[in-house]
Design an enzyme around this catalytic site. Structure first.
Site, PDB file in Angstrom:
ATOM      1  CG  LEU A  25      16.652  59.400  23.761  1.00  0.00           C
ATOM      2  CD1 LEU A  25      17.546  58.517  22.738  1.00  0.00           C
ATOM      3  CD2 LEU A  25      17.606  59.565  24.999  1.00  0.00           C
ATOM      4  N   GLY A  26      13.241  61.664  23.265  1.00  0.00           N
ATOM      5  CA  GLY A  26      12.234  62.862  22.564  1.00  0.00           C
ATOM      6  C   GLY A  26      11.137  62.295  21.673  1.00  0.00           C
ATOM      7  CB  THR A  37       4.395  65.656  14.114  1.00  0.00           C
ATOM      8  OG1 THR A  37       5.402  66.883  14.001  1.00  0.00           O
ATOM      9  CG2 THR A  37       2.992  66.137  13.764  1.00  0.00           C
ATOM     10  CE1 TYR A  38       7.124  60.289  10.910  1.00  0.00           C
ATOM     11  CE2 TYR A  38       6.500  62.695  10.564  1.00  0.00           C
ATOM     12  CZ  TYR A  38       7.225  61.510  10.198  1.00  0.00           C
ATOM     13  OH  TYR A  38       8.354  61.680   9.458  1.00  0.00           O
ATOM     14  CB  ALA A  39       8.524  59.677  15.502  1.00  0.00           C
ATOM     15  CB  THR A  40       8.257  58.503  20.610  1.00  0.00           C
ATOM     16  OG1 THR A  40       6.773  58.912  20.414  1.00  0.00           O
ATOM     17  CG2 THR A  40       8.659  58.432  22.133  1.00  0.00           C
ATOM     18  CB  VAL A  41      13.929  59.314  19.788  1.00  0.00           C
ATOM     19  CG1 VAL A  41      15.101  58.750  19.618  1.00  0.00           C
ATOM     20  CG2 VAL A  41      13.450  59.709  18.343  1.00  0.00           C
ATOM     21  CG  ASP A  59      13.187  70.359   9.767  1.00  0.00           C
ATOM     22  OD1 ASP A  59      13.179  71.431  10.062  1.00  0.00           O
ATOM     23  OD2 ASP A  59      12.798  69.360  10.478  1.00  0.00           O
TER      24      ASP A  59
END
Length: 473
Positions: A21-22, A25-29, A138
């Site tokens: 999904l996206g 910097t340090y994570a993928t969903v 943020d």
């Protein structure tokens, strides 16, 4: 199953991970399905342990701690978290509508009414966080998700930078995205919880005008705009209501000391959290209608009309909140009856007012004659006369109301400085008259808008407009 870039998603015992999904910097969903319950769709945020430094570990732990402690209809739910040798997994509620950034981009701009519904929902989430001394830090359209595209409602996400922070706590760490970052955060690197209000202003501006106020071709140009002392100017098109413009200007105040406060934001007439759809909406509407009928029977047309209008402001959210089709139809039928009666009263009052308007106002003429030595006072009275003329001609109510509000803003300042005497008495009486006219017009506009909203909700087939599908569940 391979995803963009040729990478296969990680494996988790209880879930089947599918499309990406996206990524940040340090994570993928990833989108995922629970194996035991094939119907449950979730979003899984995979954080690679290798990519974590001390700061990102702290951010992740804060995100987990905050999301575990909050449950709110407009905040993405953290269902669980797990880890293995390579990754930490945050199992989140899945939002099928994508993010607000894409939603705005595909529509170019959002109509004021749609933007207002989204703003109310965002305010609702922020009030919940504010009451618990949590700042998001943020806020941007990419971190605001939509539950679905058919009936979208907002879900605040990505609490990686969030902090437990009282409004007076000051921080010095640069966080967030420059386009949505408050000037004090970029320039001084010293800030408090009020930076979230600036970000709300930027998001709201982008929804209404299709681009953020500091849209730039380069980082240098962006930095220059952020560091400038110039007030943010609002484009003249599309035309916005006075309350909408007022809120935008107060959110986008560069000096945090002059910026709207959280309390003022939550009670601002445009945000109007009082009229958000909820379980109490119908009871409040009904109580007002009972009063309206009493006044109507006593022959007090103005008071009855005012109460019918106030009731409609609760009936519309009550309709939006109700999910049972039969009860919804019964409410709609009642609303139609009250709208018809309010229309009859409106005609009656308008006829009486027109007679008064056509008779002229000799006091205003005398006051203008007495004010020729005060150009600013005379100019404000001229604006008031223009508003009265427009109203008499039945011209654009919004423009007429703007003129009334402009003239009243000036006249109230003049009254404060006016010494005791005949001119002060006349000025005071004139302000009272103009305020009455402005309030009456405001009620007409609100009643008309409530009627349109009630009618649009009664349609069985959804139109293409986003407005008809923006339903708070």
């Amino acid at each position: 199953m391979a995803t963009g870039g040729g990478w296969a998603p990680p494996r988790l015992d209880e879930f089947i991970l599918t499309e990406r999904l996206g990524s940040g910097t340090y994570a993928t969903v990833y989108k995922a399905y629970r194996k035991k319950n094939a119907r449950e769709v979730v979003a899984i945020k995979c954080v690679s342990k290798k990519s974590l430094n001390k700061v990102s570990v702290e951010n992740l732990l804060t995100e987990i701690e905050i999301l575990k402690s909050v449950r709110h209809p407009h905040i993405v739910e953290l269902k669980d978290f797990q880890w293995d040798g390579d990754n930490i997994y945050l199992i989140m509620e899945y939002c099928a509508g994508g993010d607000l950034s894409r939603f705005i981009r595909t529509r170019r701009i959002l109509p004021e009414k749609v933007a207002r519904i989204f703003l109310q929902q965002l305010a609702c989430a922020l009030k919940f966080l504010h009451d618990r001394n949590i700042s998001h830090l943020d806020l941007k359209p990419q971190n605001i998700l939509l539950s679905s595209l058919e009936k979208p409602y907002l879900k605040l996400a990505d609490f990686g930078f969030a902090q437990h922070m009282s409004p007076w706590d000051e921080k010095h760490v640069l966080r967030g995205s420059p386009l949505y970052m408050a000037p004090e955060m970029v320039c001084n690197r010293q800030y408090d919880a009020r930076v979230d209000l600036w970000s709300v202003g930027v998001i709201f501006y982008e929804a209404l005008f299709g681009r953020p106020p500091f849209a730039s071709k380069s980082f240098t140009e962006l930095e220059e705009k952020i560091r400038s002392n110039r007030a943010i100017e609002l484009p003249s098109r599309p035309r916005l209501s006075w309350e909408c413009r007022d809120l935008l200007q107060r959110l986008l105040e560069r000096d945090p000391e002059k910026r709207i406060s959280f309390e003022e934001f939550f009670t601002h007439p445009f945000v109007d959290m009082e009229h958000m759809p909820g379980a109490e909406s119908l009871a409040k509407a009904t109580a007002l209608v009972v009063e309206a009928v009493k006044k109507d029977q006593q022959g007090d047309s103005s008071a009855a009309l005012s109460l019918y209008c106030k009731a409609l402001e609760y009936f519309v959210p009550a309709l939006r909140y109700e999910t049972d089709a039969r009860r919804k139809e019964a409410i709609k039928s009642k609303v139609n009856q009250y709208v018809s009666r309010a229309e009859e009263l409106k005609v009656l009052i308008a006829s009486n007012n027109k007679t008064l308007l056509q008779q002229g106002n000799p006091a205003r003429d005398i006051l203008k004659e007495m004010s020729k030595d005060k150009p600013r006072l005379y100019a404000a009275l001229e604006v008031a006369s223009a508003a009265v003329s427009k109203e008499e001609e039945g011209k654009d109510d919004y423009e007429t109301l703007d003129l009334y509000q402009q003239s009243l803003g000036e006249l109230l300042l003049m009254l404060a400085a006016e010494p005791v005497g005949r001119r002060r008495e006349l000025l005071h009486a004139e302000i009272q008259t103009l305020m009455g006219r402005a309030e009456y017009l405001k009620e007409q506009i609100k009643m008309r808008e409530s009627q349109w909203e009630a009618e649009s909700m009664g349609k069985e087939v959804l139109s293409d407009s986003v407005w008809s599908s923006c339903t708070l569940q």
